[in-house]
Design an enzyme around this catalytic site. Structure first.
Site, mmCIF file in Angstrom:
data_model
loop_
_atom_site.group_PDB
_atom_site.id
_atom_site.type_symbol
_atom_site.label_atom_id
_atom_site.label_comp_id
_atom_site.label_asym_id
_atom_site.label_seq_id
_atom_site.Cartn_x
_atom_site.Cartn_y
_atom_site.Cartn_z
ATOM 1 C CB CYS A 61 3.066 9.599 -4.851
ATOM 2 S SG CYS A 61 3.320 7.837 -5.172
ATOM 3 C CD GLU A 107 4.144 6.855 -1.229
ATOM 4 O OE1 GLU A 107 4.321 5.824 -1.914
ATOM 5 O OE2 GLU A 107 5.063 7.603 -0.872
ATOM 6 C CB CYS A 147 4.659 4.598 -5.192
ATOM 7 S SG CYS A 147 6.029 5.264 -6.138
#
Ligand code: THU
Length: 158
Positions: free
Chosen positions: A114, A74, A72
């Protein structure tokens, strides 16, 4: 026996209500999203992480034909920052998702993996950091770890 509850606070606002520096961070996240490698989902996510020193570190989701090998936006940003500037604590991160090149109506919602990393990052640096979850018109401002109540902490819930 005891009944418990969490109270989670967040602020929702429009872009024109954000201070200029936060609007700029959201804009940086959008630039990152445009660089995402997301040929499988076509869901391009960008993150712009401001560190305590003011340094901005970007991240975008990186996919792979072996799906679980991707990462991801993030975590790409957080791990890159922790590698390049390990002593510089995360202060604020703007995140935005583009579907077919357009920001999603609803503010982007980070996945559980995350959230787990956000929480440990706060523990690691001994301070909270703020997320700006960006949608087309609306922004949610929330403390990162408040998205992960009872997070796994290595030896049980923390
Ligand atoms: N994704 C992110 O990068 N961040 C989020 O907050 C949600 C999901 C990515 C993972 C995958 O590449 C694509 O979006 C579709 O799930």
């Amino acid at each position: 026996m005891q009944k418990n509850q969490f109270t989670i606070e967040w602020i929702s606002c429009r872009y024109d209500e954000l201070p200029a520096a936060e609007r700029a961070l959201a804009e940086a996240a959008k630039e990152q999203a445009e660089r995402a490698y997301a040929p499988y989902s076509n869901f391009k996510v960008g993150a712009a992480l401001r560190l305590a020193s003011g340094t901005i570190v970007g991240g975008a989701n990186q996919e792979n034909a072996a799906y679980p090998s991707g990462l991801c936006a993030e975590r790409t940003a957080l791990f890159s920052a922790a590698t390049q500037y390990p002593a510089d604590a995360p202060a604020q991160m703007a995140i935005i998702a583009l579907l077919n090149g357009v920001a999603t109506d609803a503010p982007v919602s980070p996945c559980g993996g995350c959230r787990q990393v956000f929480t440990e990052t706060e523990q690691r640096y001994g301070r909270t950091f703020e997320l700006l979850l960006c949608g087309k018109d609306e922004v949610i401002k929330i403390t990162a770890s408040s998205l992960m109540p009872l997070a796994f902490g290595g030896d049980g819930a923390k």
